[in-house]
Design a protein around this motif. Structure first.
Motif, PDB file in Angstrom:
ATOM      1  N   GLU A  18     -30.688  47.190 -20.099  1.00  0.00           N
ATOM      2  CA  GLU A  18     -30.700  46.446 -18.792  1.00  0.00           C
ATOM      3  C   GLU A  18     -29.411  46.653 -17.935  1.00  0.00           C
ATOM      4  N   LEU A  19     -28.449  46.126 -18.722  1.00  0.00           N
ATOM      5  CA  LEU A  19     -26.952  46.022 -18.459  1.00  0.00           C
ATOM      6  C   LEU A  19     -26.464  47.518 -18.281  1.00  0.00           C
ATOM      7  N   ALA A  20     -26.828  48.386 -19.170  1.00  0.00           N
ATOM      8  CA  ALA A  20     -26.184  49.931 -19.030  1.00  0.00           C
ATOM      9  C   ALA A  20     -26.750  50.407 -17.747  1.00  0.00           C
ATOM     10  N   ARG A  21     -28.110  50.339 -17.299  1.00  0.00           N
ATOM     11  CA  ARG A  21     -28.818  50.834 -16.127  1.00  0.00           C
ATOM     12  C   ARG A  21     -27.864  50.371 -15.005  1.00  0.00           C
ATOM     13  N   SER A  22     -27.294  49.155 -15.032  1.00  0.00           N
ATOM     14  CA  SER A  22     -26.421  48.628 -13.979  1.00  0.00           C
ATOM     15  C   SER A  22     -24.976  49.041 -14.189  1.00  0.00           C
ATOM     16  N   GLY A  23     -24.730  49.860 -14.913  1.00  0.00           N
ATOM     17  CA  GLY A  23     -23.309  50.518 -15.257  1.00  0.00           C
ATOM     18  C   GLY A  23     -22.335  49.526 -16.106  1.00  0.00           C
ATOM     19  N   ILE A  24     -23.050  48.655 -16.995  1.00  0.00           N
ATOM     20  CA  ILE A  24     -22.495  47.736 -17.682  1.00  0.00           C
ATOM     21  C   ILE A  24     -22.645  47.678 -19.123  1.00  0.00           C
ATOM     22  N   SER A  25     -21.533  48.641 -19.957  1.00  0.00           N
ATOM     23  CA  SER A  25     -21.814  48.978 -21.358  1.00  0.00           C
ATOM     24  C   SER A  25     -20.698  48.555 -22.071  1.00  0.00           C
ATOM     25  N   ASP A  26     -19.966  47.716 -21.673  1.00  0.00           N
ATOM     26  CA  ASP A  26     -18.834  47.019 -22.775  1.00  0.00           C
ATOM     27  C   ASP A  26     -18.581  45.682 -22.018  1.00  0.00           C
ATOM     28  N   LEU A  27     -17.826  44.961 -22.954  1.00  0.00           N
ATOM     29  CA  LEU A  27     -17.536  43.719 -22.409  1.00  0.00           C
ATOM     30  C   LEU A  27     -16.662  43.591 -21.213  1.00  0.00           C
ATOM     31  N   ALA A  28     -15.681  44.608 -21.284  1.00  0.00           N
ATOM     32  CA  ALA A  28     -14.686  44.509 -20.176  1.00  0.00           C
ATOM     33  C   ALA A  28     -15.495  44.755 -18.887  1.00  0.00           C
ATOM     34  N   SER A  29     -16.349  45.553 -18.769  1.00  0.00           N
ATOM     35  CA  SER A  29     -17.222  45.872 -17.542  1.00  0.00           C
ATOM     36  C   SER A  29     -18.107  44.789 -17.255  1.00  0.00           C
ATOM     37  N   LEU A  30     -18.332  43.957 -18.115  1.00  0.00           N
ATOM     38  CA  LEU A  30     -19.404  42.769 -17.982  1.00  0.00           C
ATOM     39  C   LEU A  30     -18.733  41.778 -17.364  1.00  0.00           C
ATOM     40  N   GLU A  46     -28.347  32.379 -13.201  1.00  0.00           N
ATOM     41  CA  GLU A  46     -27.055  32.258 -12.806  1.00  0.00           C
ATOM     42  C   GLU A  46     -26.310  31.304 -14.139  1.00  0.00           C
ATOM     43  N   LYS A  47     -27.188  30.583 -14.778  1.00  0.00           N
ATOM     44  CA  LYS A  47     -26.514  30.102 -15.992  1.00  0.00           C
ATOM     45  C   LYS A  47     -26.321  30.958 -17.164  1.00  0.00           C
ATOM     46  N   ARG A  48     -27.297  32.050 -17.539  1.00  0.00           N
ATOM     47  CA  ARG A  48     -27.149  32.779 -18.485  1.00  0.00           C
ATOM     48  C   ARG A  48     -25.895  33.790 -18.394  1.00  0.00           C
ATOM     49  N   ALA A  49     -25.922  34.233 -16.779  1.00  0.00           N
ATOM     50  CA  ALA A  49     -24.891  35.218 -16.374  1.00  0.00           C
ATOM     51  C   ALA A  49     -23.423  34.264 -16.737  1.00  0.00           C
ATOM     52  N   SER A  50     -23.036  33.191 -16.343  1.00  0.00           N
ATOM     53  CA  SER A  50     -21.965  32.615 -16.392  1.00  0.00           C
ATOM     54  C   SER A  50     -21.690  32.467 -18.156  1.00  0.00           C
ATOM     55  N   ALA A  51     -22.851  32.070 -19.050  1.00  0.00           N
ATOM     56  CA  ALA A  51     -22.352  31.752 -20.354  1.00  0.00           C
ATOM     57  C   ALA A  51     -22.219  33.045 -21.042  1.00  0.00           C
ATOM     58  N   THR A  52     -22.958  34.205 -20.506  1.00  0.00           N
ATOM     59  CA  THR A  52     -22.454  35.638 -20.959  1.00  0.00           C
ATOM     60  C   THR A  52     -20.850  36.285 -20.691  1.00  0.00           C
ATOM     61  N   ILE A  53     -20.710  35.708 -19.392  1.00  0.00           N
ATOM     62  CA  ILE A  53     -19.210  36.273 -19.009  1.00  0.00           C
ATOM     63  C   ILE A  53     -18.309  35.373 -19.806  1.00  0.00           C
ATOM     64  N   ALA A  54     -18.497  34.177 -20.047  1.00  0.00           N
ATOM     65  CA  ALA A  54     -17.527  33.270 -20.623  1.00  0.00           C
ATOM     66  C   ALA A  54     -17.328  33.511 -22.279  1.00  0.00           C
ATOM     67  N   ALA A  55     -18.637  33.972 -22.717  1.00  0.00           N
ATOM     68  CA  ALA A  55     -18.568  34.498 -24.083  1.00  0.00           C
ATOM     69  C   ALA A  55     -17.734  36.160 -24.288  1.00  0.00           C
ATOM     70  N   ALA A  56     -17.977  36.802 -23.263  1.00  0.00           N
ATOM     71  CA  ALA A  56     -17.411  38.026 -23.333  1.00  0.00           C
ATOM     72  C   ALA A  56     -16.120  38.052 -22.893  1.00  0.00           C
ATOM     73  N   SER A  57     -15.391  36.997 -22.143  1.00  0.00           N
ATOM     74  CA  SER A  57     -14.067  36.817 -22.084  1.00  0.00           C
ATOM     75  C   SER A  57     -13.410  36.305 -23.253  1.00  0.00           C
ATOM     76  N   ARG A  58     -14.226  35.330 -24.117  1.00  0.00           N
ATOM     77  CA  ARG A  58     -13.679  34.908 -25.506  1.00  0.00           C
ATOM     78  C   ARG A  58     -13.539  35.997 -26.284  1.00  0.00           C
ATOM     79  N   PRO A  64      -8.949  42.314 -32.124  1.00  0.00           N
ATOM     80  CA  PRO A  64      -9.664  43.038 -33.110  1.00  0.00           C
ATOM     81  C   PRO A  64     -10.568  42.235 -33.861  1.00  0.00           C
ATOM     82  N   GLY A  65     -10.361  40.837 -34.081  1.00  0.00           N
ATOM     83  CA  GLY A  65     -11.413  40.168 -35.012  1.00  0.00           C
ATOM     84  C   GLY A  65     -12.321  39.512 -34.010  1.00  0.00           C
ATOM     85  N   ALA A  66     -12.822  40.171 -32.990  1.00  0.00           N
ATOM     86  CA  ALA A  66     -13.664  39.693 -32.070  1.00  0.00           C
ATOM     87  C   ALA A  66     -15.064  39.299 -32.791  1.00  0.00           C
ATOM     88  N   ARG A  67     -15.485  40.126 -33.626  1.00  0.00           N
ATOM     89  CA  ARG A  67     -16.693  39.928 -34.015  1.00  0.00           C
ATOM     90  C   ARG A  67     -16.971  38.611 -34.884  1.00  0.00           C
TER      91      ARG A  67
END
Length: 114
Positions: A18-30, A46-58, A64-67
């Motif tokens: 679903e994200l890829a269809r909107s042009g979002i394929s990696d953490l930076a673009s998210l 809105e809640k899930r979007a905020s939490a997802t963006i926060a997780a991506a930022s972290r 490199p040890g992001a996983r």
């Protein structure tokens, strides 16, 4: 190196699609997309979007040890929305039970004949 969105807990292959269809394929673009764009995608409140963006930022900040740094997935709420009726686990409403009456025994049917 681009980190795929599936590194975020709660983002599986379907949501990544679903994200890829909107042009979002990696953490930076998210992160760049922001909450306003994410809420337009199926499955994002809105809640899930905020939490997802926060997780991506972290994950991006952790390098490199992001996983190894994995955020908690956002719990789904079970608030009832006016007009929605509860469904069974399978998502299909149960049919009302039929009134099952036992047929009369042979003795009682033939008792009146004679």
């Amino acid at each position: 190196m681009k980190v795929p969105v599936t590194e975020i807990p709660g983002i599986g292959e379907v949501t990544a699609g679903e994200l890829a269809r909107s042009g979002i394929s990696d953490l930076a673009s998210l992160v760049e997309a922001g909450v306003d764009k994410l809420v337009l995608i199926k499955g994002f409140s809105e809640k899930r979007a905020s939490a997802t963006i926060a997780a991506a930022s972290r994950l991006l900040k952790s390098g490199p040890g992001a996983r190894q740094l994995r955020a908690k997935p956002v719990a789904k709420t079970s608030k009832k929305i006016a007009g929605n009726k509860p469904k069974t686990r399978s998502g299909v409403k149960k049919k009302p039970a039929k009134d099952k009456k036992k047929p009369a025994s042979k003795k009682s049917r033939s008792a009146g004949k004679g």
